[in-house]
Design a protein around this motif. Structure first.
Motif, PDB file in Angstrom:
ATOM      1  N   PHE A  15      42.164  30.161  40.849  1.00 52.12           N
ATOM      2  CA  PHE A  15      40.586  30.279  41.505  1.00 52.12           C
ATOM      3  C   PHE A  15      40.118  29.132  42.698  1.00 52.12           C
ATOM      4  O   PHE A  15      40.044  28.472  42.411  1.00 52.12           O
ATOM      5  CB  PHE A  15      39.724  30.702  40.812  1.00 52.12           C
ATOM      6  N   SER A  61      42.656  34.625  44.721  1.00 55.10           N
ATOM      7  CA  SER A  61      43.282  34.494  43.389  1.00 55.10           C
ATOM      8  C   SER A  61      44.507  33.911  43.472  1.00 55.10           C
ATOM      9  O   SER A  61      45.032  35.328  43.390  1.00 55.10           O
ATOM     10  CB  SER A  61      42.200  35.277  42.283  1.00 55.10           C
ATOM     11  N   HIS A  97      33.125  32.212  36.987  1.00 54.42           N
ATOM     12  CA  HIS A  97      34.928  33.318  37.250  1.00 54.42           C
ATOM     13  C   HIS A  97      34.783  34.589  36.543  1.00 54.42           C
ATOM     14  O   HIS A  97      35.665  35.443  36.242  1.00 54.42           O
ATOM     15  CB  HIS A  97      35.637  32.550  37.070  1.00 54.42           C
ATOM     16  N   ASP A 115      36.213  38.126  37.934  1.00 54.72           N
ATOM     17  CA  ASP A 115      37.446  37.832  38.334  1.00 54.72           C
ATOM     18  C   ASP A 115      38.034  37.732  37.479  1.00 54.72           C
ATOM     19  O   ASP A 115      39.555  38.518  37.720  1.00 54.72           O
ATOM     20  CB  ASP A 115      37.657  36.688  39.243  1.00 54.72           C
ATOM     21  N   CYS A 154      42.450  39.552  35.453  1.00 51.69           N
ATOM     22  CA  CYS A 154      43.720  38.276  35.436  1.00 51.69           C
ATOM     23  C   CYS A 154      44.248  38.154  34.264  1.00 51.69           C
ATOM     24  O   CYS A 154      45.239  37.792  33.511  1.00 51.69           O
ATOM     25  CB  CYS A 154      42.833  36.883  35.833  1.00 51.69           C
TER      26      CYS A 154
END
Ligand code: FAD
Length: 444
Positions: A220, A225, A408, A411, A415
């Motif tokens: 990150f 990303s 994070h 995000d 991922c």
């Protein structure tokens, strides 16, 4: 012409998701035909990893051994930023031999599926385009165009291919695994809105002395990303998000072209949504830019950069179809959703959509299910994708969550290599809580 008469199911598109759908149906004894307007299967690594959940599915379909024979096992997903390591996620159940991400090139996956499909008695009809679809209450009429290079028939929209032969078939069900420009989706007038702005990535596969072991790394940065994959044969892949890169023409034209059925980077195969050519690269793909990106975002990567085997810029859109289909025409894979590249979601989750559709369709054809089963599949996957796209039920930190992980959390759904309960299990290792999704029936 197809083998004998009309099949029970027509699969449109022989990308990885369509191939798996056709294989699954053939293994269940359903007569299936699969067509692709492309000339042959893809020739690159593209989406390059199979989830632990996918490996279990491939075992059910009898193709696991072939795939694992050429796979590189990744057992840990490590979360980094430019300062170094912050957290690790163990993939799969400890003690499960399939508890790993299997790194395999997409073209190898497609080759293996195609081979298994031939052994199951079905074969891909390459150079066959489904040019029209007409849904009726009890069947769908599909117009099949066989494309030929010779100058007869009439000229089709691009290059020198012509329609050599055209005929109609009537089928009880159509599975549209026909990717980004899906004709099945457009026939059903299903909207395909963007759920977030497109992301550009520079992808570099090169020889290196890096010792990555069984670890893939998500890195990150400031609104970025990036991802580093170990590859077999002393190679690795770095995919860097290019925040300053912008294709104005593509951005301006995208919705208009999508509605009209054209990709914005017209190539021989719609999947090749790439820019550049083997000998001419945009400056962002220079080796100097690669070393600059590493220095800025991952200075801990001190390993060598040897020969670059493959480099490309890819524009990853994030879209979700308003619905996954209706009545006798259903979507799976990129036809229904597009996602960023980090967790290889669109392909892996597409496999499960295809598997569930195949199972529901087989049940209906045998008189053991109803069309409502397909509605339930569509509803489940739509809700799951809303979660993966961060449109509902975000991952939530608790007071004990590491502050860097908490920062994070938004995000991470894009991922983590898993869906449903598995993705909640992966998030829990990071101290993140996964609230239940709002669908009537959740993905298990
Ligand atoms: C350069 C590149 C790099 C990528 N890297 C990543 C990555 O790092 N991570 C990641 O998650 N994903 C990545 N992807 C995306 C990944 O390849 C796709 O998610 C995956 O291919 C989707 O599979 P699919 O079977 O749903 O669709 P596709 O692979 O797009 O297959 C659809 C097929 O349908 C056929 N078709 C379309 N219309 C018709 C018609 N009317 N009649 C007959 N056939 C038709 C097309 O020819 C095509 O073969 C990458 C893609 C590219 C191009």
């Amino acid at each position: 012409m197809f083998a004998e008469g009309n099949p029970e199911v027509l699969v449109v598109g022989a990308g990885p998701v369509g191939l798996l759908a056709a294989l699954d149906l053939a293994k269940q004894g359903i007569s299936v035909e699969i067509v692709d307007s492309g000339v042959w299967a893809c020739k690159h690594s593209y989406a390059l990893a199979l989830y632990p959940q996918t490996l279990h599915l491939l075992r059910e379909l009898g193709v696991l051994d072939r795939v694992m024979g050429s796979a590189y096992a990744v057992r840990t997903l490590a979360l980094y930023d430019r300062d170094g390591l912050h957290a690790k996620v163990r993939l799969g159940d400890p003690g499960d031999p399939l508890g790993c991400l299997a790194v395999v090139r997409q073209d190898v996956i497609e080759d293996m599926f195609e081979h298994a499909l031939r052994e199951a008695g079905a074969a891909v009809h390459w150079r066959h385009d489904i040019s029209a679809l007409q849904p009726a209450p009890n069947h769908v009429t599909a117009t099949v165009d066989r494309l030929e290079r010779e100058s007869r028939g009439y000229v089709v929209a691009h290059n020198e291919w012509v329609v050599g032969r055209r005929w109609d078939i009537q089928v009880p069900f159509v599975i549209g695994a026909d990717g980004y420009n899906s004709r099945v989706r457009r026939t059903l007038n299903i909207e395909y809105p963007e759920v977030a702005p497109a992301q550009y990535y520079g992808v570099f596969e090169f020889e290196t002395d890096a010792k990555l072991g069984d670890e893939a790394r998500v890195v990150f940065g400031d609104g970025t990303s990036d991802v580093l994959w170990p590859l077999p044969g002393g190679l690795c892949r770095w995919s860097f998000q290019l925040t300053d890169y912008h294709d104005t023409v593509a951005e301006e034209m995208k919705d208009r072209l999508l509605r009209s059925g054209f990709g914005y980077f017209p190539t021989e195969r719609p999947k090749d949504r790439t820019e550049g050519s083997p000998n001419k690269y945009p400056a962002v793909l220079d080796e100097k830019h690669l070393t600059d990106l590493i220095a800025a975002r991952a200075p801990w990567f001190q390993s060598s950069i040897g020969r670059i085997h493959w480099r490309t810029v890819v524009r990853f859109e994030r879209r979700l179809a308003a619905s996954f289909g209706q009545n006798r025409m259903w979507l799976a894979g990129d036809a229904a959703h597009l996602a960023g590249p980090v967790a290889i979601q669109s392909m892996n989750i597409g496999f499960f959509e295809a598997h569930e559709l195949a199972t529901a369709v087989a049940g209906i054809l045998r008189g053991q299910g109803t069309l409502a089963d397909l509605d339930a599949c569509g509803d489940r996957w739509h809700s799951e994708w809303r979660r993966l796209h961060g449109l509902e039920a975000h991952l939530e930190p608790t007071p004990e969550t590491d502050p860097w992980v908490a920062e994070h959390a938004a995000d991470l759904p894009a991922c983590l290599p898993g869906f449903g309960a598995e993705s909640a299990r992966l998030a829990a290792q990071l101290g993140l809580f996964s609230p239940p999704v709002l669908s009537k029936t959740a993905v298990p």
